[in-house]
Design a protein around this motif. Structure first.
Motif, short mmCIF file in Angstrom:
data_model
loop_
_atom_site.label_atom_id
_atom_site.label_comp_id
_atom_site.label_asym_id
_atom_site.label_seq_id
_atom_site.Cartn_x
_atom_site.Cartn_y
_atom_site.Cartn_z
N UNK A 109 0.86 -1.27 0.04
CA UNK A 109 -0.06 -0.06 0.11
C UNK A 109 0.68 1.03 0.15
N UNK A 110 1.96 1.18 0.68
CA UNK A 110 2.86 2.35 0.65
C UNK A 110 3.75 2.58 -0.21
N UNK A 464 -6.36 20.86 2.21
CA UNK A 464 -7.79 20.80 2.54
C UNK A 464 -8.71 19.56 2.15
N UNK A 465 -7.96 18.54 1.70
CA UNK A 465 -8.63 17.25 1.41
C UNK A 465 -9.26 17.04 2.75
N UNK A 466 -10.52 16.49 2.84
CA UNK A 466 -11.35 16.40 4.12
C UNK A 466 -11.04 15.11 4.75
N UNK A 467 -10.16 14.00 4.10
CA UNK A 467 -9.86 12.83 4.88
C UNK A 467 -9.21 13.08 6.19
N UNK A 468 -8.33 14.29 6.44
CA UNK A 468 -7.77 14.22 7.54
C UNK A 468 -8.65 14.65 8.81
N UNK A 469 -9.73 15.51 8.56
CA UNK A 469 -10.94 15.83 9.37
C UNK A 469 -11.72 14.67 9.98
N UNK A 507 -2.46 11.32 18.68
CA UNK A 507 -1.42 11.01 17.86
C UNK A 507 -1.68 9.84 17.00
N UNK A 508 -2.16 8.68 17.31
CA UNK A 508 -2.55 7.61 16.25
C UNK A 508 -2.99 8.11 15.12
N UNK A 509 -4.17 8.89 15.21
CA UNK A 509 -4.92 9.40 14.04
C UNK A 509 -4.03 10.17 13.16
N UNK A 510 -3.10 11.13 13.69
CA UNK A 510 -2.32 12.07 12.97
C UNK A 510 -1.17 11.08 12.31
N UNK A 515 0.98 9.09 7.29
CA UNK A 515 1.26 7.82 6.20
C UNK A 515 0.42 7.83 5.06
N UNK A 516 -1.01 8.13 5.09
CA UNK A 516 -1.89 8.11 4.08
C UNK A 516 -1.43 9.39 2.97
N UNK A 517 -1.24 10.69 3.50
CA UNK A 517 -0.94 11.67 2.87
C UNK A 517 0.24 11.69 2.14
N UNK A 518 1.36 11.37 2.93
CA UNK A 518 2.62 11.23 2.40
C UNK A 518 2.90 10.30 1.22
N UNK A 519 1.85 9.13 1.39
CA UNK A 519 1.70 7.97 0.47
C UNK A 519 1.26 8.46 -1.02
N UNK A 520 -0.03 9.24 -0.64
CA UNK A 520 -0.80 9.69 -1.77
C UNK A 520 0.08 10.65 -2.48
N UNK A 521 0.59 11.62 -1.93
CA UNK A 521 1.19 12.87 -2.66
C UNK A 521 2.53 12.76 -3.07
#
Length: 582
Positions: A109-110, A464-469, A507-510, A515-521
Protein backbone atom coordinates in the motif's frame (compact mmCIF):
# COMPACT_ATOMS: atom_id res chain seq x y z
CA UNK A 1 0.61 27.04 33.76
CA UNK A 2 -1.77 29.82 34.57
CA UNK A 3 -5.16 28.81 33.20
CA UNK A 4 -7.70 31.40 32.22
CA UNK A 5 -11.42 30.94 32.52
CA UNK A 6 -12.79 29.14 29.49
CA UNK A 7 -14.89 31.47 27.38
CA UNK A 8 -18.17 30.23 25.98
CA UNK A 9 -17.14 31.22 22.49
CA UNK A 10 -18.04 29.11 19.49
CA UNK A 11 -15.77 26.42 18.11
CA UNK A 12 -16.65 27.51 14.60
CA UNK A 13 -13.35 29.44 14.18
CA UNK A 14 -11.55 26.08 14.43
CA UNK A 15 -13.66 24.74 11.57
CA UNK A 16 -13.51 27.83 9.36
CA UNK A 17 -10.02 27.35 7.82
CA UNK A 18 -10.94 23.86 6.69
CA UNK A 19 -14.43 24.88 5.63
CA UNK A 20 -13.11 27.81 3.62
CA UNK A 21 -10.61 25.55 1.85
CA UNK A 22 -13.24 22.88 1.15
CA UNK A 23 -15.67 25.41 -0.30
CA UNK A 24 -13.07 27.37 -2.24
CA UNK A 25 -11.19 24.45 -3.76
CA UNK A 26 -13.95 21.85 -4.04
CA UNK A 27 -17.52 22.85 -3.23
CA UNK A 28 -18.19 26.22 -4.90
CA UNK A 29 -16.11 25.55 -8.06
CA UNK A 30 -17.84 22.19 -8.49
CA UNK A 31 -21.26 23.82 -8.21
CA UNK A 32 -20.30 26.70 -10.51
CA UNK A 33 -18.80 24.28 -13.01
CA UNK A 34 -22.35 23.10 -13.69
CA UNK A 35 -22.54 26.22 -15.87
CA UNK A 36 -19.91 24.74 -18.19
CA UNK A 37 -21.91 21.54 -18.60
CA UNK A 38 -24.78 23.57 -20.05
CA UNK A 39 -22.69 25.22 -22.82
CA UNK A 40 -21.98 24.00 -26.35
CA UNK A 41 -18.25 24.94 -26.17
CA UNK A 42 -15.92 27.28 -24.31
CA UNK A 43 -15.60 29.66 -27.25
CA UNK A 44 -19.16 30.41 -28.29
CA UNK A 45 -20.63 29.63 -24.85
CA UNK A 46 -24.12 28.97 -26.18
CA UNK A 47 -26.63 27.60 -23.69
CA UNK A 48 -27.80 24.11 -24.73
CA UNK A 49 -29.43 22.78 -21.55
CA UNK A 50 -28.87 19.11 -20.75
CA UNK A 51 -27.67 18.16 -24.22
CA UNK A 52 -24.12 17.51 -22.95
CA UNK A 53 -25.50 15.06 -20.39
CA UNK A 54 -27.43 13.15 -23.05
CA UNK A 55 -24.43 13.19 -25.39
CA UNK A 56 -22.11 11.95 -22.66
CA UNK A 57 -24.42 9.11 -21.68
CA UNK A 58 -24.61 8.11 -25.36
CA UNK A 59 -20.87 8.51 -25.97
CA UNK A 60 -19.33 5.12 -26.74
CA UNK A 61 -16.05 5.89 -24.96
CA UNK A 62 -17.88 7.06 -21.82
CA UNK A 63 -20.05 3.95 -21.89
CA UNK A 64 -16.98 1.77 -22.34
CA UNK A 65 -15.17 3.49 -19.47
CA UNK A 66 -18.22 3.25 -17.19
CA UNK A 67 -18.78 -0.41 -18.08
CA UNK A 68 -15.14 -1.35 -17.50
CA UNK A 69 -14.98 0.65 -14.26
CA UNK A 70 -18.16 -0.98 -12.97
CA UNK A 71 -16.91 -4.44 -13.93
CA UNK A 72 -13.60 -3.81 -12.23
CA UNK A 73 -15.28 -2.63 -9.01
CA UNK A 74 -17.76 -5.52 -9.07
CA UNK A 75 -14.91 -8.05 -9.28
CA UNK A 76 -12.03 -6.45 -7.39
CA UNK A 77 -13.79 -4.95 -4.35
CA UNK A 78 -15.72 -8.06 -3.16
CA UNK A 79 -12.77 -10.33 -3.90
CA UNK A 80 -10.33 -8.12 -2.01
CA UNK A 81 -12.75 -7.78 0.92
CA UNK A 82 -13.27 -11.54 1.20
CA UNK A 83 -9.54 -12.29 1.01
CA UNK A 84 -8.74 -9.51 3.50
CA UNK A 85 -11.32 -10.83 5.97
CA UNK A 86 -9.95 -14.36 5.58
CA UNK A 87 -6.43 -13.01 6.08
CA UNK A 88 -7.47 -11.10 9.23
CA UNK A 89 -9.16 -14.22 10.62
CA UNK A 90 -5.96 -16.22 10.07
CA UNK A 91 -3.83 -13.59 11.80
CA UNK A 92 -6.07 -13.76 14.87
CA UNK A 93 -5.07 -17.41 15.26
CA UNK A 94 -1.36 -16.51 15.47
CA UNK A 95 0.24 -16.56 18.90
CA UNK A 96 3.03 -14.18 17.90
CA UNK A 97 4.36 -12.22 14.96
CA UNK A 98 1.14 -10.30 14.28
CA UNK A 99 2.87 -6.92 14.17
CA UNK A 100 5.51 -8.19 11.75
CA UNK A 101 2.99 -9.67 9.35
CA UNK A 102 0.93 -6.47 9.38
CA UNK A 103 4.03 -4.38 8.75
CA UNK A 104 4.80 -6.60 5.76
CA UNK A 105 1.21 -6.62 4.50
CA UNK A 106 1.02 -2.82 4.46
CA UNK A 107 4.18 -2.54 2.34
CA UNK A 108 2.31 -2.84 -1.02
CA UNK A 109 0.00 0.00 0.00
CA UNK A 110 2.82 2.40 0.78
CA UNK A 111 5.10 1.40 -2.11
CA UNK A 112 4.76 4.03 -4.87
CA UNK A 113 3.19 2.75 -8.08
CA UNK A 114 6.21 3.69 -10.16
CA UNK A 115 8.44 1.47 -8.01
CA UNK A 116 6.46 -1.76 -8.30
CA UNK A 117 5.15 -1.40 -11.84
CA UNK A 118 8.14 -2.94 -13.62
CA UNK A 119 7.71 -6.12 -11.61
CA UNK A 120 4.22 -6.47 -13.07
CA UNK A 121 5.58 -5.72 -16.53
CA UNK A 122 7.98 -8.62 -16.12
CA UNK A 123 5.04 -10.87 -15.29
CA UNK A 124 2.58 -9.84 -17.99
CA UNK A 125 4.61 -8.48 -20.92
CA UNK A 126 4.60 -10.59 -24.07
CA UNK A 127 8.01 -12.00 -23.03
CA UNK A 128 7.08 -12.03 -19.34
CA UNK A 129 6.98 -14.78 -16.76
CA UNK A 130 3.31 -15.66 -17.40
CA UNK A 131 3.94 -16.43 -21.08
CA UNK A 132 7.23 -18.13 -20.18
CA UNK A 133 5.29 -20.59 -18.00
CA UNK A 134 2.61 -21.11 -20.68
CA UNK A 135 5.28 -21.76 -23.32
CA UNK A 136 7.08 -24.23 -21.04
CA UNK A 137 3.80 -26.14 -20.62
CA UNK A 138 3.13 -26.13 -24.39
CA UNK A 139 0.12 -23.86 -23.87
CA UNK A 140 -0.51 -21.04 -26.41
CA UNK A 141 0.92 -17.74 -25.18
CA UNK A 142 -1.34 -14.73 -24.54
CA UNK A 143 -0.93 -11.07 -25.43
CA UNK A 144 -2.16 -10.08 -21.98
CA UNK A 145 -2.44 -6.34 -22.61
CA UNK A 146 -4.89 -6.80 -25.50
CA UNK A 147 -6.62 -9.99 -24.38
CA UNK A 148 -9.88 -10.63 -22.59
CA UNK A 149 -7.80 -11.30 -19.47
CA UNK A 150 -6.38 -7.78 -19.24
CA UNK A 151 -8.87 -6.83 -16.52
CA UNK A 152 -7.46 -9.64 -14.39
CA UNK A 153 -4.09 -7.85 -14.35
CA UNK A 154 -5.69 -4.75 -12.80
CA UNK A 155 -7.61 -6.91 -10.30
CA UNK A 156 -4.46 -8.78 -9.21
CA UNK A 157 -2.51 -5.54 -8.70
CA UNK A 158 -5.44 -3.96 -6.84
CA UNK A 159 -5.77 -6.91 -4.45
CA UNK A 160 -2.01 -7.08 -3.86
CA UNK A 161 -1.94 -3.36 -3.07
CA UNK A 162 -5.04 -3.15 -0.84
CA UNK A 163 -5.47 -6.49 0.92
CA UNK A 164 -2.99 -5.67 3.70
CA UNK A 165 -4.41 -2.34 4.80
CA UNK A 166 -7.98 -3.66 4.47
CA UNK A 167 -7.15 -6.70 6.61
CA UNK A 168 -5.67 -4.37 9.25
CA UNK A 169 -8.92 -2.37 9.39
CA UNK A 170 -10.94 -5.60 9.64
CA UNK A 171 -8.57 -7.01 12.27
CA UNK A 172 -9.15 -3.97 14.48
CA UNK A 173 -12.90 -4.47 14.05
CA UNK A 174 -12.66 -8.18 14.91
CA UNK A 175 -10.84 -7.37 18.14
CA UNK A 176 -13.63 -4.98 19.13
CA UNK A 177 -16.28 -7.72 19.20
CA UNK A 178 -17.26 -8.01 22.91
CA UNK A 179 -15.95 -11.22 24.49
CA UNK A 180 -19.31 -11.88 26.13
CA UNK A 181 -20.84 -12.57 22.71
CA UNK A 182 -18.27 -15.29 22.11
CA UNK A 183 -18.87 -16.68 25.61
CA UNK A 184 -22.61 -16.85 24.91
CA UNK A 185 -21.86 -18.61 21.64
CA UNK A 186 -19.69 -21.16 23.49
CA UNK A 187 -22.42 -21.85 26.04
CA UNK A 188 -25.02 -22.23 23.32
CA UNK A 189 -22.83 -24.62 21.35
CA UNK A 190 -22.46 -22.38 18.31
CA UNK A 191 -20.14 -23.83 15.68
CA UNK A 192 -17.53 -21.80 13.82
CA UNK A 193 -19.66 -21.10 10.75
CA UNK A 194 -22.70 -20.02 12.79
CA UNK A 195 -20.55 -17.81 15.00
CA UNK A 196 -19.05 -16.16 11.94
CA UNK A 197 -22.43 -15.63 10.25
CA UNK A 198 -24.51 -14.63 13.29
CA UNK A 199 -21.97 -12.69 15.36
CA UNK A 200 -18.86 -11.70 13.41
CA UNK A 201 -20.51 -10.52 10.20
CA UNK A 202 -23.34 -8.70 11.96
CA UNK A 203 -21.12 -6.92 14.49
CA UNK A 204 -18.56 -6.12 11.79
CA UNK A 205 -21.08 -4.55 9.42
CA UNK A 206 -20.04 -0.90 10.08
CA UNK A 207 -16.36 -1.80 9.66
CA UNK A 208 -17.10 -3.78 6.52
CA UNK A 209 -19.12 -0.82 5.24
CA UNK A 210 -16.16 1.52 5.77
CA UNK A 211 -13.81 -1.01 4.16
CA UNK A 212 -16.03 -1.30 1.08
CA UNK A 213 -16.20 2.49 0.69
CA UNK A 214 -12.43 2.80 1.00
CA UNK A 215 -11.92 -0.03 -1.50
CA UNK A 216 -14.28 1.66 -3.96
CA UNK A 217 -12.34 4.92 -3.59
CA UNK A 218 -9.06 3.02 -4.05
CA UNK A 219 -10.48 1.27 -7.11
CA UNK A 220 -10.31 4.62 -8.87
CA UNK A 221 -6.75 5.14 -7.63
CA UNK A 222 -5.63 1.99 -9.44
CA UNK A 223 -5.49 4.28 -12.46
CA UNK A 224 -1.89 5.06 -11.48
CA UNK A 225 -0.88 1.49 -12.23
CA UNK A 226 -3.12 1.29 -15.30
CA UNK A 227 -1.59 4.48 -16.70
CA UNK A 228 1.97 3.30 -16.09
CA UNK A 229 1.24 -0.08 -17.68
CA UNK A 230 -0.99 0.90 -20.61
CA UNK A 231 -0.65 4.68 -21.12
CA UNK A 232 -3.39 7.22 -21.98
CA UNK A 233 -4.96 5.16 -24.76
CA UNK A 234 -5.12 1.49 -23.67
CA UNK A 235 -7.10 -1.34 -25.26
CA UNK A 236 -10.87 -1.21 -25.05
CA UNK A 237 -11.01 -3.92 -22.36
CA UNK A 238 -9.08 -1.78 -19.86
CA UNK A 239 -10.25 1.70 -20.91
CA UNK A 240 -11.57 3.30 -17.70
CA UNK A 241 -13.48 6.46 -16.83
CA UNK A 242 -10.21 8.10 -15.78
CA UNK A 243 -8.92 7.75 -19.34
CA UNK A 244 -12.05 9.43 -20.69
CA UNK A 245 -11.82 12.30 -18.22
CA UNK A 246 -8.04 12.76 -18.43
CA UNK A 247 -8.15 12.95 -22.22
CA UNK A 248 -10.78 15.69 -21.99
CA UNK A 249 -8.52 17.47 -19.50
CA UNK A 250 -5.66 17.46 -21.98
CA UNK A 251 -7.96 18.89 -24.67
CA UNK A 252 -9.39 21.44 -22.16
CA UNK A 253 -12.89 20.29 -23.13
CA UNK A 254 -14.42 21.60 -19.89
CA UNK A 255 -18.06 21.23 -20.94
CA UNK A 256 -17.66 17.48 -21.56
CA UNK A 257 -15.39 17.08 -18.57
CA UNK A 258 -17.76 18.72 -16.08
CA UNK A 259 -20.69 16.77 -17.51
CA UNK A 260 -18.89 13.46 -16.98
CA UNK A 261 -17.89 14.58 -13.45
CA UNK A 262 -21.49 15.31 -12.49
CA UNK A 263 -22.69 11.97 -13.83
CA UNK A 264 -19.97 10.17 -11.88
CA UNK A 265 -20.78 12.24 -8.78
CA UNK A 266 -24.44 11.17 -8.95
CA UNK A 267 -23.54 7.50 -9.45
CA UNK A 268 -21.09 7.43 -6.52
CA UNK A 269 -23.50 9.41 -4.33
CA UNK A 270 -26.31 6.92 -4.96
CA UNK A 271 -23.94 4.04 -4.23
CA UNK A 272 -22.91 5.57 -0.89
CA UNK A 273 -26.54 6.10 0.14
CA UNK A 274 -27.43 2.53 -0.83
CA UNK A 275 -24.50 1.11 1.13
CA UNK A 276 -25.43 3.18 4.19
CA UNK A 277 -29.03 1.90 4.10
CA UNK A 278 -27.94 -1.71 3.68
CA UNK A 279 -25.37 -1.65 6.47
CA UNK A 280 -27.83 -0.01 8.88
CA UNK A 281 -30.54 -2.54 8.06
CA UNK A 282 -28.16 -5.45 8.55
CA UNK A 283 -26.67 -4.00 11.76
CA UNK A 284 -30.15 -3.75 13.25
CA UNK A 285 -30.51 -7.56 13.09
CA UNK A 286 -27.90 -7.87 15.82
CA UNK A 287 -30.57 -7.35 18.51
CA UNK A 288 -32.58 -10.33 17.24
CA UNK A 289 -29.89 -13.01 17.19
CA UNK A 290 -31.14 -16.52 17.90
CA UNK A 291 -28.28 -18.87 18.70
CA UNK A 292 -28.62 -22.54 17.88
CA UNK A 293 -26.24 -25.43 17.30
CA UNK A 294 -24.82 -28.30 19.27
CA UNK A 295 -21.04 -28.06 19.51
CA UNK A 296 -18.23 -25.76 20.47
CA UNK A 297 -15.54 -25.34 17.80
CA UNK A 298 -12.16 -24.24 19.14
CA UNK A 299 -9.10 -23.44 17.10
CA UNK A 300 -7.17 -26.67 16.62
CA UNK A 301 -3.44 -27.17 16.17
CA UNK A 302 -4.16 -27.94 12.54
CA UNK A 303 -5.92 -24.58 12.13
CA UNK A 304 -3.01 -22.77 13.79
CA UNK A 305 -0.52 -24.56 11.52
CA UNK A 306 -2.55 -23.54 8.47
CA UNK A 307 -2.71 -19.94 9.72
CA UNK A 308 1.07 -19.80 10.16
CA UNK A 309 1.74 -21.30 6.73
CA UNK A 310 -0.80 -19.04 5.05
CA UNK A 311 0.56 -15.83 6.57
CA UNK A 312 4.17 -16.75 5.67
CA UNK A 313 3.17 -17.34 2.03
CA UNK A 314 1.19 -14.10 1.94
CA UNK A 315 4.14 -12.23 3.46
CA UNK A 316 6.41 -13.44 0.66
CA UNK A 317 3.86 -12.39 -1.96
CA UNK A 318 3.61 -8.93 -0.41
CA UNK A 319 7.39 -8.48 -0.46
CA UNK A 320 8.25 -9.95 -3.87
CA UNK A 321 8.09 -6.67 -5.89
CA UNK A 322 10.13 -4.90 -3.20
CA UNK A 323 12.80 -7.61 -3.10
CA UNK A 324 12.84 -7.66 -6.90
CA UNK A 325 13.39 -3.89 -7.14
CA UNK A 326 16.12 -3.72 -4.49
CA UNK A 327 18.10 -6.70 -5.84
CA UNK A 328 17.94 -5.45 -9.44
CA UNK A 329 19.22 -2.03 -8.39
CA UNK A 330 22.60 -3.68 -7.65
CA UNK A 331 22.89 -5.34 -11.06
CA UNK A 332 25.18 -4.02 -13.75
CA UNK A 333 23.83 -2.68 -17.04
CA UNK A 334 24.94 -5.76 -18.95
CA UNK A 335 23.20 -8.15 -16.57
CA UNK A 336 20.00 -6.10 -16.63
CA UNK A 337 19.98 -5.99 -20.43
CA UNK A 338 20.65 -9.71 -20.74
CA UNK A 339 17.87 -10.54 -18.28
CA UNK A 340 15.08 -8.22 -19.41
CA UNK A 341 15.56 -7.45 -23.09
CA UNK A 342 13.29 -9.14 -25.65
CA UNK A 343 16.25 -9.49 -28.00
CA UNK A 344 18.48 -12.54 -28.07
CA UNK A 345 22.07 -11.46 -27.47
CA UNK A 346 25.27 -13.36 -26.78
CA UNK A 347 24.86 -12.99 -23.01
CA UNK A 348 21.38 -14.60 -22.78
CA UNK A 349 21.54 -17.36 -25.40
CA UNK A 350 21.26 -19.98 -22.64
CA UNK A 351 17.91 -18.54 -21.44
CA UNK A 352 14.56 -19.78 -22.70
CA UNK A 353 13.58 -18.22 -26.05
CA UNK A 354 10.87 -18.59 -28.68
CA UNK A 355 11.55 -17.57 -32.26
CA UNK A 356 13.56 -14.35 -32.05
CA UNK A 357 12.17 -13.37 -28.63
CA UNK A 358 13.94 -13.75 -25.30
CA UNK A 359 11.83 -14.40 -22.20
CA UNK A 360 12.61 -12.33 -19.12
CA UNK A 361 14.89 -14.03 -16.62
CA UNK A 362 13.71 -12.46 -13.37
CA UNK A 363 16.56 -12.19 -10.90
CA UNK A 364 16.51 -11.73 -7.13
CA UNK A 365 20.28 -12.06 -6.63
CA UNK A 366 22.79 -10.09 -8.75
CA UNK A 367 25.56 -12.16 -10.33
CA UNK A 368 28.10 -9.39 -9.74
CA UNK A 369 26.72 -6.76 -7.33
CA UNK A 370 27.58 -3.15 -8.18
CA UNK A 371 26.48 0.35 -7.24
CA UNK A 372 27.08 1.76 -10.72
CA UNK A 373 23.38 2.51 -11.24
CA UNK A 374 23.30 4.61 -8.08
CA UNK A 375 26.37 6.53 -9.19
CA UNK A 376 24.73 7.25 -12.55
CA UNK A 377 21.59 8.49 -10.80
CA UNK A 378 23.43 10.89 -8.49
CA UNK A 379 25.16 12.40 -11.52
CA UNK A 380 21.80 13.05 -13.21
CA UNK A 381 20.56 16.62 -12.50
CA UNK A 382 17.06 15.76 -13.78
CA UNK A 383 16.70 13.12 -11.07
CA UNK A 384 17.81 15.51 -8.33
CA UNK A 385 15.39 18.13 -9.66
CA UNK A 386 12.49 15.64 -9.70
CA UNK A 387 13.33 14.49 -6.16
CA UNK A 388 13.35 18.09 -4.95
CA UNK A 389 10.02 18.71 -6.72
CA UNK A 390 8.44 15.80 -4.85
CA UNK A 391 9.71 17.11 -1.51
CA UNK A 392 8.50 20.63 -2.40
CA UNK A 393 5.03 19.24 -3.03
CA UNK A 394 4.69 16.83 -0.11
CA UNK A 395 6.14 18.75 2.87
CA UNK A 396 3.75 21.76 2.76
CA UNK A 397 0.81 19.39 2.25
CA UNK A 398 1.76 17.35 5.33
CA UNK A 399 2.19 20.40 7.55
CA UNK A 400 -0.97 22.09 6.29
CA UNK A 401 -3.07 18.93 6.55
CA UNK A 402 -2.06 18.21 10.14
CA UNK A 403 -2.79 21.76 11.30
CA UNK A 404 -6.05 22.38 9.40
CA UNK A 405 -7.49 18.89 9.97
CA UNK A 406 -6.69 18.80 13.69
CA UNK A 407 -8.39 22.14 14.29
CA UNK A 408 -11.44 21.22 12.21
CA UNK A 409 -11.85 17.77 13.78
CA UNK A 410 -11.74 19.35 17.26
CA UNK A 411 -14.33 21.92 16.22
CA UNK A 412 -16.66 19.34 14.64
CA UNK A 413 -16.53 16.95 17.58
CA UNK A 414 -17.07 19.42 20.43
CA UNK A 415 -19.06 22.20 18.80
CA UNK A 416 -22.76 22.34 19.65
CA UNK A 417 -23.69 23.94 16.32
CA UNK A 418 -26.82 22.12 15.14
CA UNK A 419 -25.82 22.05 11.46
CA UNK A 420 -22.37 20.56 11.99
CA UNK A 421 -23.37 16.97 11.10
CA UNK A 422 -24.94 18.05 7.82
CA UNK A 423 -21.74 19.94 7.04
CA UNK A 424 -19.62 16.98 8.05
CA UNK A 425 -21.61 14.75 5.69
CA UNK A 426 -20.50 17.06 2.88
CA UNK A 427 -16.90 16.41 3.98
CA UNK A 428 -17.47 12.64 3.82
CA UNK A 429 -19.11 12.89 0.41
CA UNK A 430 -16.16 14.88 -0.99
CA UNK A 431 -13.71 12.47 0.65
CA UNK A 432 -15.34 9.49 -1.09
CA UNK A 433 -15.45 11.11 -4.50
CA UNK A 434 -13.01 9.74 -7.11
CA UNK A 435 -10.03 11.96 -7.80
CA UNK A 436 -11.19 12.57 -11.38
CA UNK A 437 -14.32 14.32 -10.05
CA UNK A 438 -12.30 16.49 -7.66
CA UNK A 439 -9.76 17.40 -10.34
CA UNK A 440 -12.40 19.48 -12.11
CA UNK A 441 -12.79 22.08 -9.31
CA UNK A 442 -9.04 21.86 -8.61
CA UNK A 443 -8.23 22.75 -12.20
CA UNK A 444 -10.85 25.53 -12.37
CA UNK A 445 -9.54 27.20 -9.19
CA UNK A 446 -5.93 26.86 -10.34
CA UNK A 447 -6.89 28.39 -13.68
CA UNK A 448 -8.76 31.30 -12.03
CA UNK A 449 -5.80 32.00 -9.71
CA UNK A 450 -3.22 31.59 -12.47
CA UNK A 451 -1.61 28.66 -10.65
CA UNK A 452 -1.70 26.13 -13.48
CA UNK A 453 1.84 24.88 -14.11
CA UNK A 454 2.94 25.59 -10.54
CA UNK A 455 3.29 23.27 -7.55
CA UNK A 456 0.73 25.36 -5.64
CA UNK A 457 -1.95 23.99 -7.98
CA UNK A 458 -1.37 20.60 -6.33
CA UNK A 459 -0.44 21.78 -2.80
CA UNK A 460 -3.34 24.08 -1.92
CA UNK A 461 -6.27 21.72 -2.64
CA UNK A 462 -4.40 18.84 -0.96
CA UNK A 463 -4.04 20.78 2.30
CA UNK A 464 -7.84 20.93 2.58
CA UNK A 465 -8.53 17.32 1.59
CA UNK A 466 -11.29 16.27 4.05
CA UNK A 467 -9.81 12.84 4.80
CA UNK A 468 -7.74 14.29 7.66
CA UNK A 469 -10.77 15.76 9.42
CA UNK A 470 -12.59 12.43 9.08
CA UNK A 471 -9.73 10.32 10.49
CA UNK A 472 -8.95 12.58 13.46
CA UNK A 473 -12.59 13.10 14.38
CA UNK A 474 -13.12 9.33 14.27
CA UNK A 475 -10.55 8.94 17.05
CA UNK A 476 -11.93 11.88 19.04
CA UNK A 477 -15.28 10.08 19.25
CA UNK A 478 -13.63 7.53 21.54
CA UNK A 479 -11.92 10.15 23.69
CA UNK A 480 -13.48 10.51 27.20
CA UNK A 481 -15.50 13.70 27.34
CA UNK A 482 -14.99 13.80 31.10
CA UNK A 483 -11.42 15.00 30.50
CA UNK A 484 -12.72 17.92 28.46
CA UNK A 485 -15.35 18.78 31.08
CA UNK A 486 -12.79 18.64 33.88
CA UNK A 487 -10.50 20.99 31.98
CA UNK A 488 -13.41 23.34 31.37
CA UNK A 489 -14.29 23.34 35.05
CA UNK A 490 -10.66 24.16 35.83
CA UNK A 491 -10.95 27.28 33.64
CA UNK A 492 -8.97 26.16 30.59
CA UNK A 493 -9.53 28.05 27.36
CA UNK A 494 -10.68 26.17 24.26
CA UNK A 495 -7.24 26.45 22.70
CA UNK A 496 -5.58 25.16 25.87
CA UNK A 497 -7.91 22.16 25.83
CA UNK A 498 -7.00 21.57 22.20
CA UNK A 499 -3.25 22.00 22.70
CA UNK A 500 -2.69 20.18 25.99
CA UNK A 501 -5.45 17.54 26.04
CA UNK A 502 -6.90 16.82 22.62
CA UNK A 503 -3.83 17.12 20.39
CA UNK A 504 -1.53 14.78 22.42
CA UNK A 505 -4.27 12.13 22.40
CA UNK A 506 -4.78 12.18 18.64
CA UNK A 507 -1.26 10.99 17.79
CA UNK A 508 -2.44 7.64 16.35
CA UNK A 509 -4.91 9.37 14.03
CA UNK A 510 -2.33 11.98 12.99
CA UNK A 511 0.19 9.18 12.34
CA UNK A 512 -2.33 7.43 10.08
CA UNK A 513 -2.98 10.73 8.32
CA UNK A 514 0.74 11.37 7.80
CA UNK A 515 1.26 7.93 6.23
CA UNK A 516 -1.82 8.21 3.99
CA UNK A 517 -1.12 11.77 2.84
CA UNK A 518 2.59 11.17 2.29
CA UNK A 519 1.86 7.98 0.34
CA UNK A 520 -0.80 9.69 -1.78
CA UNK A 521 1.15 12.80 -2.75
CA UNK A 522 4.62 11.26 -2.89
CA UNK A 523 3.02 9.03 -5.50
CA UNK A 524 1.10 11.82 -7.25
CA UNK A 525 0.44 11.19 -10.95
CA UNK A 526 -2.99 12.38 -12.11
CA UNK A 527 -2.69 15.88 -10.62
CA UNK A 528 0.79 16.31 -12.07
CA UNK A 529 -0.33 15.18 -15.53
CA UNK A 530 -3.25 17.62 -15.55
CA UNK A 531 -1.90 20.63 -13.66
CA UNK A 532 1.79 20.67 -14.62
CA UNK A 533 2.80 21.27 -18.24
CA UNK A 534 6.44 22.17 -17.65
CA UNK A 535 8.46 18.95 -17.39
CA UNK A 536 10.97 20.69 -15.09
CA UNK A 537 8.23 20.79 -12.44
CA UNK A 538 7.40 17.08 -12.62
CA UNK A 539 7.73 15.10 -9.38
CA UNK A 540 9.74 11.90 -9.10
CA UNK A 541 6.65 9.76 -9.72
CA UNK A 542 6.36 11.14 -13.27
CA UNK A 543 10.11 10.99 -13.84
CA UNK A 544 10.10 7.28 -12.95
CA UNK A 545 7.45 6.52 -15.59
CA UNK A 546 9.53 8.33 -18.19
CA UNK A 547 12.89 6.69 -17.46
CA UNK A 548 11.79 3.05 -17.26
CA UNK A 549 12.11 2.50 -21.03
CA UNK A 550 15.31 4.54 -21.35
CA UNK A 551 17.61 3.37 -18.57
CA UNK A 552 16.38 0.34 -16.63
CA UNK A 553 19.35 0.27 -14.26
CA UNK A 554 18.72 3.88 -13.24
CA UNK A 555 15.01 3.07 -12.87
CA UNK A 556 15.73 0.37 -10.27
CA UNK A 557 18.17 2.61 -8.39
CA UNK A 558 15.77 5.58 -8.40
CA UNK A 559 12.94 3.28 -7.27
CA UNK A 560 14.94 2.26 -4.21
CA UNK A 561 15.88 5.85 -3.40
CA UNK A 562 12.23 6.76 -3.98
CA UNK A 563 11.25 4.33 -1.21
CA UNK A 564 13.54 5.78 1.47
CA UNK A 565 11.38 8.76 2.59
CA UNK A 566 8.16 6.77 2.72
CA UNK A 567 9.76 3.98 4.75
CA UNK A 568 11.27 6.53 7.12
CA UNK A 569 7.81 8.04 7.59
CA UNK A 570 6.34 4.60 8.18
CA UNK A 571 9.04 3.60 10.68
CA UNK A 572 8.66 6.93 12.48
CA UNK A 573 4.90 6.41 12.90
CA UNK A 574 4.64 2.61 13.24
CA UNK A 575 4.58 2.63 17.06
CA UNK A 576 1.49 4.83 17.15
CA UNK A 577 0.01 3.08 14.10
CA UNK A 578 0.17 -0.47 15.43
CA UNK A 579 0.82 0.04 19.13
CA UNK A 580 3.32 -1.84 21.25
CA UNK A 581 1.32 -5.04 20.92
CA UNK A 582 -1.92 -6.33 19.48
Amino acid sequence: MKIKHMKKDSLLPYILPSLFGILFFYGIPFILSFYYSLLNNMGEKKFIGLKNFLDTLQNQMFQRGLTNQSLFIAIAVPLCLILALFFALQIIKLNKGKKVIFLISIVPFIIPSGTSIYFWKCIFDVNGLANKILYSLNIPMINWYNSKWVMAIAVIIFIWKNIGVTSLILYVGLNQIPKEYCEIADMEGINRFQRFYKITLVYMTPIIFISILLLVVNSFKIFKEIYLLFGNYPGEKIYLLQHYMNNHFFRLNLQKLTTASYILFIIIGLFICLMFILQKRYSDTFTTLNFDGNHNDKYSKRASYFANSFTIIMGLIFLLPLIFTISNSFMGDLEIISRYTKEIIEYNTMDLTVGNMHFVNIGFFPDSPTISSYLDVFNDPKYLKAYLNSITIVVPILIGQCIVSSLAAYGFEYSKWKYKEALFFMYILIMLMPLQVLLVPNYLVADWLGLVDTHLAIILPAIFNPIGVFIIRLQLKGFPKECIEEAQNSGATRFQVFKYIVLPNTKPAISILIVLIFTEYWNVIEQALVLLKNSDLNPLSIYLSQIVDKNLGAFFAISCLYLIPIFLIFIFTKRTLLGDKF
